[in-house]
Design an enzyme around this catalytic site. Structure first.
Site, PDB file in Angstrom:
ATOM      1  N   GLY A   1       0.820  -1.209   0.000  1.00  0.00           N
ATOM      2  CA  GLY A   1       0.000   0.000   0.000  1.00  0.00           C
ATOM      3  C   GLY A   1       0.849   1.253   0.000  1.00  0.00           C
TER       4      GLY A   1
ATOM      5  CE1 TYR B   1      -8.962  -0.556   8.328  1.00  0.00           C
ATOM      6  CE2 TYR B   1      -9.926   0.470  10.269  1.00  0.00           C
ATOM      7  CZ  TYR B   1      -8.906   0.386   9.340  1.00  0.00           C
ATOM      8  OH  TYR B   1      -7.840   1.239   9.417  1.00  0.00           O
ATOM      9  CB  ALA B   2     -12.822  -2.484  14.300  1.00  0.00           C
TER      10      ALA B   2
ATOM     11  N   GLY C   1      14.984  10.028  -7.521  1.00  0.00           N
ATOM     12  CA  GLY C   1      15.469  11.408  -7.580  1.00  0.00           C
ATOM     13  C   GLY C   1      16.391  11.741  -6.422  1.00  0.00           C
TER      14      GLY C   1
ATOM     15  CB  SER D   1      -0.013   3.679  -4.524  1.00  0.00           C
ATOM     16  OG  SER D   1      -1.080   3.086  -3.814  1.00  0.00           O
TER      17      SER D   1
ATOM     18  N   GLY E   1      18.020   6.978  -4.559  1.00  0.00           N
ATOM     19  CA  GLY E   1      17.670   5.638  -4.075  1.00  0.00           C
ATOM     20  C   GLY E   1      17.247   4.708  -5.195  1.00  0.00           C
TER      21      GLY E   1
HETATM   22  N1  LIG Z   1      -5.558   7.245   7.852  1.00  0.00           N
HETATM   23  C1  LIG Z   1      -5.897   6.848   9.084  1.00  0.00           C
HETATM   24  O1  LIG Z   1      -6.476   7.622   9.865  1.00  0.00           O
HETATM   25  C2  LIG Z   1      -5.595   5.455   9.542  1.00  0.00           C
HETATM   26  C3  LIG Z   1      -5.888   5.151  10.865  1.00  0.00           C
HETATM   27  C4  LIG Z   1      -5.618   3.887  11.356  1.00  0.00           C
HETATM   28  C5  LIG Z   1      -5.046   2.951  10.515  1.00  0.00           C
HETATM   29  N2  LIG Z   1      -4.781   3.257   9.232  1.00  0.00           N
HETATM   30  C6  LIG Z   1      -4.197   2.206   8.392  1.00  0.00           C
HETATM   31  O2  LIG Z   1      -3.056   2.705   7.753  1.00  0.00           O
HETATM   32  C7  LIG Z   1      -2.852   1.994   6.529  1.00  0.00           C
HETATM   33  C8  LIG Z   1      -2.638   2.996   5.408  1.00  0.00           C
HETATM   34  O3  LIG Z   1      -3.784   3.820   5.314  1.00  0.00           O
HETATM   35  P1  LIG Z   1      -3.756   5.295   4.715  1.00  0.00           P
HETATM   36  O4  LIG Z   1      -4.460   6.161   5.657  1.00  0.00           O
HETATM   37  O5  LIG Z   1      -2.395   5.637   4.288  1.00  0.00           O
HETATM   38  O6  LIG Z   1      -4.748   5.068   3.492  1.00  0.00           O
HETATM   39  P2  LIG Z   1      -4.664   5.384   1.935  1.00  0.00           P
HETATM   40  O7  LIG Z   1      -3.995   6.692   1.695  1.00  0.00           O
HETATM   41  O8  LIG Z   1      -6.042   5.175   1.443  1.00  0.00           O
HETATM   42  O9  LIG Z   1      -3.696   4.206   1.375  1.00  0.00           O
HETATM   43  C9  LIG Z   1      -4.112   2.876   1.393  1.00  0.00           C
HETATM   44  C10 LIG Z   1      -3.109   2.037   0.650  1.00  0.00           C
HETATM   45  O10 LIG Z   1      -3.579   0.664   0.702  1.00  0.00           O
HETATM   46  C11 LIG Z   1      -3.658   0.153  -0.608  1.00  0.00           C
HETATM   47  N3  LIG Z   1      -4.810  -0.724  -0.794  1.00  0.00           N
HETATM   48  C12 LIG Z   1      -6.114  -0.403  -0.590  1.00  0.00           C
HETATM   49  N4  LIG Z   1      -6.898  -1.411  -1.028  1.00  0.00           N
HETATM   50  C13 LIG Z   1      -6.054  -2.360  -1.521  1.00  0.00           C
HETATM   51  C14 LIG Z   1      -6.259  -3.614  -2.139  1.00  0.00           C
HETATM   52  N5  LIG Z   1      -7.483  -4.082  -2.396  1.00  0.00           N
HETATM   53  N6  LIG Z   1      -5.178  -4.346  -2.497  1.00  0.00           N
HETATM   54  C15 LIG Z   1      -3.940  -3.852  -2.290  1.00  0.00           C
HETATM   55  N7  LIG Z   1      -3.685  -2.672  -1.740  1.00  0.00           N
HETATM   56  C16 LIG Z   1      -4.732  -1.921  -1.362  1.00  0.00           C
HETATM   57  C17 LIG Z   1      -3.843   1.350  -1.509  1.00  0.00           C
HETATM   58  O11 LIG Z   1      -3.367   1.014  -2.820  1.00  0.00           O
HETATM   59  P3  LIG Z   1      -4.070   1.637  -4.172  1.00  0.00           P
HETATM   60  O12 LIG Z   1      -4.560   2.995  -3.805  1.00  0.00           O
HETATM   61  O13 LIG Z   1      -2.956   1.617  -5.177  1.00  0.00           O
HETATM   62  O14 LIG Z   1      -5.176   0.705  -4.561  1.00  0.00           O
HETATM   63  C18 LIG Z   1      -2.998   2.417  -0.817  1.00  0.00           C
HETATM   64  O15 LIG Z   1      -1.662   2.331  -1.239  1.00  0.00           O
HETATM   65  C19 LIG Z   1      -4.077   1.107   6.351  1.00  0.00           C
HETATM   66  O16 LIG Z   1      -3.787  -0.202   6.780  1.00  0.00           O
HETATM   67  C20 LIG Z   1      -5.103   1.740   7.274  1.00  0.00           C
HETATM   68  O17 LIG Z   1      -6.039   0.805   7.726  1.00  0.00           O
HETATM   69  C21 LIG Z   1      -5.043   4.490   8.718  1.00  0.00           C
END
Ligand SMILES: NC(=O)c1ccc[n+]([C@@H]2O[C@H](COP(=O)([O-])OP(=O)(O)OC[C@H]3O[C@@H](n4cnc5c(N)ncnc54)[C@H](OP(=O)(O)O)[C@@H]3O)[C@@H](O)[C@H]2O)c1
Length: 251
Positions: A16, A159-160, A56, A18, A59
């Site tokens: 994840g 999810y939780a 860039g 991206s 790395g």
């Molecule tokens: N943001 C928060 O407040 C928060 C809080 C608690 C925990 N988290 C956890 O932190 C982690 C990262 O979240 P984020 O906030 O950075 O979210 P984000 O910006 O939405 O990024 C989510 C990442 O997960 C990848 N992903 C989503 N669905 C996928 C799938 N079906 N198969 C493979 N990859 C998938 C996405 O890839 P693509 O976009 O390329 O599909 C993206 O790179 C997650 O595990 C989330 O549960 C986030």
């Protein structure tokens, strides 16, 4: 985080990567010497942008694509890792997919949420741990959530539950692999300002979180990435099986 911590000679797989926390982690590892394997699913151009940023800065890295909501996708990523040395695994990919009340949950959605947020992390860890055991070193960091401790917001029960199990899995892996010099920990973000919330939250929810947070703001992806890097550093050498809350005091 300054440049004191360096991962030269190591390869880090960040799932994840991206977007959000994964992108910040890949950038941070990649600009501190690690070769980064940038996993993504839908956002190829964003993943490419992260790779270019790493290159860039001098790395190295490459892109790997897989949909981790299905076991076919998980297996394809595991196959892509065959024969590679992975020193650091960050199980970051995750999503609640769609807010859904319990009574509307289907078997299919439950499977998808659990596979993405829990099962994929287990099989990716299994795939890289064998090599880590041989080398007697390695790092796994799982990205859990505050939802693991509070049951999640409305519509986020699967999810939780998955994140709760991911935190538990972190402690179990830490015990089993500590004798092999492998450290396994987790970060548990509170509310971090990423695309996740553009998909699943609104201003009302985010303002309520800020009001309940002693630091009165959301976190940034870089603030979580810094803790992930720290957990993989020499400075954290006696930290094992911990789930580190990164939430500005929210509980
Ligand atoms: N943001 C928060 O407040 C928060 C809080 C608690 C925990 N988290 C956890 O932190 C982690 C990262 O979240 P984020 O906030 O950075 O979210 P984000 O910006 O939405 O990024 C989510 C990442 O997960 C990848 N992903 C989503 N669905 C996928 C799938 N079906 N198969 C493979 N990859 C998938 C996405 O890839 P693509 O976009 O390329 O599909 C993206 O790179 C997650 O595990 C989330 O549960 C986030």
């Amino acid at each position: 985080m300054d440049n004191v911590i360096n991962f030269g000679g190591m390869t880090a797989l960040i799932t994840g990567a991206s977007s959000g926390i994964g992108a910040a982690s890949a950038t941070a590892f990649g600009t501190r010497g690690a070769r980064v394997l940038i996993h993504y699913n839908r956002q190829e151009s964003e993943a490419q942008r992260i790779l270019e940023r790493v290159r860039g800065a001098g790395g190295q890295g490459e892109l790997l694509r897989a949909d981790l909501t299905t076991m076919d996708g998980v297996r394809s990523l595991v196959r892509a890792l065959a024969g590679r040395r992975i020193d650091i695994l960050v199980n970051n990919a995750g999503s609640l997919i769609q807010r859904t009340p319990v009574l509307n949950f289907t078997e299919e959605l439950w499977e998808q949420v659990l596979t993405l947020n829990l099962t994929s992390a287990f099989f990716l860890a299994k795939a890289v741990l064998a090599g880590m055991v041989e080398r007697k070193s390695g790092f796994v960091v799982n990205v859990s959530s505050v939802a693991a401790r509070n049951g999640g917001g409305l519509g986020a029960l699967a999810y939780a539950s998955a994140k709760g199990a991911l935190s538990t899995m972190t402690m179990g892996l830490a015990k089993e692999f500590a004798p092999f010099g492998i450290r396994v920990n987790a970060v548990s973000p509170g509310t971090i300002d990423t695309k996740y919330h553009r998909n699943f939250s609104n201003d009302q929810i985010l303002n309520a979180v800020k009001a309940a947070t002693p630091m009165a703001r959301l976190g940034t992806a870089e603030e979580v990435a810094d803790v992930i890097l720290f957990l993989c550093s020499h400075e954290a050498r006696f930290i094992q099986g911990q789930v580190i809350e990164v939430n500005g005091g929210f509980s």
